[in-house]
Design a protein around this motif. Sequence first.
Motif, PDB file in Angstrom:
ATOM      1  N   GLN A   1       0.824  -1.204   0.000  1.00  0.00           N
ATOM      2  CA  GLN A   1       0.000   0.000   0.000  1.00  0.00           C
ATOM      3  C   GLN A   1       0.860   1.257   0.000  1.00  0.00           C
ATOM      4  N   LEU A   2       1.944   1.238   0.778  1.00  0.00           N
ATOM      5  CA  LEU A   2       2.844   2.392   0.799  1.00  0.00           C
ATOM      6  C   LEU A   2       3.513   2.613  -0.559  1.00  0.00           C
TER       7      LEU A   2
ATOM      8  N   ASP B   1       2.019   7.036  -6.786  1.00  0.00           N
ATOM      9  CA  ASP B   1       1.070   8.081  -7.183  1.00  0.00           C
ATOM     10  C   ASP B   1       1.587   9.465  -6.801  1.00  0.00           C
ATOM     11  N   LEU B   2       2.144   9.581  -5.598  1.00  0.00           N
ATOM     12  CA  LEU B   2       2.649  10.867  -5.138  1.00  0.00           C
ATOM     13  C   LEU B   2       3.773  11.358  -6.040  1.00  0.00           C
TER      14      LEU B   2
ATOM     15  N   ARG C   1      -5.309   1.056  -4.111  1.00  0.00           N
ATOM     16  CA  ARG C   1      -4.984   0.292  -5.313  1.00  0.00           C
ATOM     17  C   ARG C   1      -4.532   1.191  -6.464  1.00  0.00           C
ATOM     18  N   GLY C   2      -4.654   2.494  -6.277  1.00  0.00           N
ATOM     19  CA  GLY C   2      -4.030   3.431  -7.210  1.00  0.00           C
ATOM     20  C   GLY C   2      -4.786   3.677  -8.504  1.00  0.00           C
TER      21      GLY C   2
ATOM     22  N   PRO D   1       0.214   0.735 -10.475  1.00  0.00           N
ATOM     23  CA  PRO D   1       0.862  -0.269  -9.614  1.00  0.00           C
ATOM     24  C   PRO D   1       0.378  -1.683  -9.901  1.00  0.00           C
ATOM     25  N   LEU D   2      -0.926  -1.848 -10.231  1.00  0.00           N
ATOM     26  CA  LEU D   2      -1.473  -3.176 -10.510  1.00  0.00           C
ATOM     27  C   LEU D   2      -1.435  -3.516 -11.995  1.00  0.00           C
ATOM     28  N   ARG D   3      -1.048  -2.535 -12.837  1.00  0.00           N
ATOM     29  CA  ARG D   3      -1.064  -2.698 -14.293  1.00  0.00           C
ATOM     30  C   ARG D   3      -2.401  -3.265 -14.753  1.00  0.00           C
ATOM     31  N   THR D   4      -3.453  -2.596 -14.312  1.00  0.00           N
ATOM     32  CA  THR D   4      -4.821  -3.022 -14.605  1.00  0.00           C
ATOM     33  C   THR D   4      -5.600  -1.853 -15.177  1.00  0.00           C
TER      34      THR D   4
END
Length: 404
Positions: A195-196, A202-203, A321-322, A340-343
């Motif tokens: 999660q971090l 994103d940040l 989950r971004g 992050p999940l490439r989704t």
Amino acid sequence: MPGSGTDHTKPRLDLAGPIVVLVEPQLGENIGTAARAMGNFGLSRLRLVNPRDGWPNIHAKRASSGADDILDNAELFDTLEAAIADCQTVFATTARGHDQAKPVVGPDQAAREISERATAGQTVAVVFGRERWGLTNDEVGLADRIITFPVNPAFASLNLAQAVLLVSYEFFKLSTAGALPFTMPTKSAPAGKEQLFAFFADLERELEKVEFFRPPEKRDTMTINLRNIFTRMQLTQQDVQTLHGVIMSIAEGRKGPARGGVLDGQEAGMLRALLAEHAQGRVPNERGPVRGLSRLLRRNPTDAERALWDGMTKDRRFAGRGFKRQVPVGPHIADLVSFPLRTVIDLVPDQEEDAAGAARAEKCAWLSARDYRVLPVRTAAIQADVAAVLDDLDAAIGSATSEQ
């Protein structure tokens, strides 16, 4: 509703502690506040030697803040000798040296000795003197030990209740191993590294957009320092979700990600259909037009986009989950994407022209070739039951994550 820390619904803790003996107390208020201090720290046996204003005393009860049972059970004596006659060990409290060959201990050492003797079955008393001049030499001579406090030697006089409180506190702390009555509530589990990492991605992506990392050669150092700031905070899952929402709200502007714009839902749908027929207005090797279109689409969501995004932002399963709306991915614009999940979540309209369908198929193929998992969602399904769509998405994302 209990107030000021007093809760009569909780069981009272009465310790097998010392008897508190007040010798010729002058004011009822001081007796009451001394009883209050005793109640604070689990002592209940109070003996009074010849109180000046008589006993019982209404002023004592008013000052006790609810320690009525201690006052009601207080025992009255004419002399100190009578008050300590049944005691095996007696401690005398004083701020002055009385030139007597007796062990002198502080309140912490006294608490240890009192506990040892009480555990051995002895009756132990702690004697406190008058407000104005304390105990006489003869009265100190009746004691086995002297208790004095580490105070300013030029200003050593304590209020009677303060002296009772110090001794009571040390005994209570020793007896309960210093356990606090409450601790900080844990309402959210500590944030996991996954999660971090998603939050950091994103940040940093948003900071990159505003050219925060300057000069470029210092980017790595600045990134490490930024991550260390948040790592030192020991963030919870809820903390990260809140911070993520703050960052994205700032990045996406005052109007928010699912509001604003000049088009209503139907007009926004027509805009997407037009762009799809013209391959989303792509210009080869140029990012500017694609970014401009993504901002336009983000500001003008369709009804289905707004409903799905609103549901995702309120559903804790998707926090961290971004996912972002209408973001350029290469030459294409994804309806929703989590880097992050490439989704990618691809919204499929109810009716679609052949050209638009071909453009969508090309986009999905391009994304799949670059290891993006594409999850198609029909807008009709969103309008029929958003909750069911969210359940399906969560299941699909979870299965994809477990396969990795």
